[in-house]
Each structure stands twice: as C-alpha cells, then as structure tokens.
Design a protein around this motif. Sequence first.
Motif, PDB file in Angstrom:
ATOM      1  N   ALA A   1       0.824  -1.209   0.000  1.00  0.00           N
ATOM      2  CA  ALA A   1       0.000   0.000   0.000  1.00  0.00           C
ATOM      3  C   ALA A   1       0.859   1.260   0.000  1.00  0.00           C
ATOM      4  CB  ALA A   1      -0.927  -0.011   1.211  1.00  0.00           C
ATOM      5  N   GLY A   2       2.100   1.139  -0.399  1.00  0.00           N
ATOM      6  CA  GLY A   2       2.964   2.304  -0.445  1.00  0.00           C
ATOM      7  C   GLY A   2       4.111   2.190   0.548  1.00  0.00           C
ATOM      8  N   GLN A   3       4.671   3.355   0.876  1.00  0.00           N
ATOM      9  CA  GLN A   3       5.806   3.372   1.792  1.00  0.00           C
ATOM     10  C   GLN A   3       5.558   4.377   2.906  1.00  0.00           C
ATOM     11  OE1 GLN A   3       9.417   4.027  -0.358  1.00  0.00           O
ATOM     12  NE2 GLN A   3       9.645   1.848  -0.759  1.00  0.00           N
ATOM     13  N   GLU A   4       6.173   4.101   4.034  1.00  0.00           N
ATOM     14  CA  GLU A   4       6.075   4.960   5.203  1.00  0.00           C
ATOM     15  C   GLU A   4       7.466   5.480   5.527  1.00  0.00           C
ATOM     16  OE1 GLU A   4       4.715   4.334   9.820  1.00  0.00           O
ATOM     17  OE2 GLU A   4       5.612   2.651   8.769  1.00  0.00           O
ATOM     18  N   GLU A   5       7.575   6.775   5.786  1.00  0.00           N
ATOM     19  CA  GLU A   5       8.853   7.342   6.197  1.00  0.00           C
ATOM     20  C   GLU A   5       8.952   7.310   7.712  1.00  0.00           C
ATOM     21  OE1 GLU A   5       9.323  11.250   4.597  1.00  0.00           O
ATOM     22  OE2 GLU A   5       9.850  10.507   2.622  1.00  0.00           O
ATOM     23  N   TYR A   6      10.149   7.010   8.206  1.00  0.00           N
ATOM     24  CA  TYR A   6      10.384   7.012   9.647  1.00  0.00           C
ATOM     25  C   TYR A   6      11.821   7.435   9.894  1.00  0.00           C
ATOM     26  CZ  TYR A   6      12.892   2.576   9.167  1.00  0.00           C
ATOM     27  OH  TYR A   6      13.792   1.608   8.813  1.00  0.00           O
ATOM     28  N   TYR A   7      12.096   7.832  11.136  1.00  0.00           N
ATOM     29  CA  TYR A   7      13.443   8.238  11.503  1.00  0.00           C
ATOM     30  C   TYR A   7      14.116   7.126  12.281  1.00  0.00           C
ATOM     31  CZ  TYR A   7      12.412  12.946   9.997  1.00  0.00           C
ATOM     32  OH  TYR A   7      12.092  14.036   9.231  1.00  0.00           O
ATOM     33  N   ASP A   8      15.356   6.867  11.927  1.00  0.00           N
ATOM     34  CA  ASP A   8      16.156   5.874  12.603  1.00  0.00           C
ATOM     35  C   ASP A   8      17.409   6.566  13.142  1.00  0.00           C
ATOM     36  OD1 ASP A   8      16.949   3.436  13.579  1.00  0.00           O
ATOM     37  OD2 ASP A   8      17.676   2.666  11.660  1.00  0.00           O
ATOM     38  N   TYR A   9      18.040   5.946  14.109  1.00  0.00           N
ATOM     39  CA  TYR A   9      19.252   6.507  14.700  1.00  0.00           C
ATOM     40  C   TYR A   9      20.416   5.575  14.424  1.00  0.00           C
ATOM     41  CZ  TYR A   9      16.058   9.553  17.189  1.00  0.00           C
ATOM     42  OH  TYR A   9      15.097  10.476  17.489  1.00  0.00           O
ATOM     43  N   ILE A  10      21.526   6.160  13.995  1.00  0.00           N
ATOM     44  CA  ILE A  10      22.728   5.381  13.735  1.00  0.00           C
ATOM     45  C   ILE A  10      23.792   5.836  14.724  1.00  0.00           C
ATOM     46  CG2 ILE A  10      24.497   4.782  12.062  1.00  0.00           C
ATOM     47  CD1 ILE A  10      22.402   5.348   9.893  1.00  0.00           C
TER      48      ILE A  10
END
Length: 135
Positions: free
Chosen positions: A98-107
């Motif tokens: 159904a598409g893509q979701e943006e999220y924030y990750d930490y490196i």
Amino acid sequence: AAQRRAEAEAAAAEADPEEAEPRRVEKARGVYERALRSLKEDQADAKEERVMLLEAWRAFEETIGGDDSNERVAGVEKKMPRRVKRKRPIYTEDGTAAGQEEYYDYIFPEEQGAAPNLKILEAAYKWKRQKTGDE
C-alpha cells in the motif's frame, strides 16, 4: 556490611558536604554509563531510549560545570547518534503493498562500522537530490 558502608558514607557527607559532591558526581556518571551499556546490550532496538538517556547525560554534564566540563560534554556528544530518514513498505490486511512509510532511525557511532555501505548509500541519495534539484 553494605549498610555500615552506606552509613559511613552518609556520615562523611554530612561532615564535609563539599568533599561528598565529587563522589556523588562520579557515582551519577557511573549510573549513566551502566544504563547506556544495559540499553545497548540488552535492548538493542531501544534506540530512542538511548538517545533520551544520552541527552539527559549531556544536560547533566553541562550543569555540573568544572574544569573538564567541555571535554566531558564532548565525550557524551561523541556517543550521540545521527538521525536518518528511512522508508519501509506498508501492507494492507490482505498483504498487498500500500505504499511506503517514512520514519526516523538513529545510527550510533559504534554501529557505523557494521554498515559500511551506508556512506555509499548517502552519496547516492545526495547525487539523486542534486539531479532532481537541477532539472
């Protein structure tokens, strides 16, 4: 024995509160270090919690002050992660995309060695942004 030691430390703190302050600061730093290590080893997916702990530690070091304050704050900031925007696919209940979701990750700095392709990926994103911006 532990109770006697605690009572002796409390008596020493009451006798000379200025002498007890550096000891309390070192104990607090030890608590921050143990908490960070515990989150890193036992809960590897608790990245946001690690960020909040590091921010609290940095604020603690800034309020303490002292001669080596800048070095200690810099030491904590070296452990701070970079925030990266990522995308992941979203699926409906029946399993279709159904598409893509943006999220924030930490490196975190210690994780960068585990992901050597990250710099190549960042360079590709930068190149893509330049190409789309130029057109």
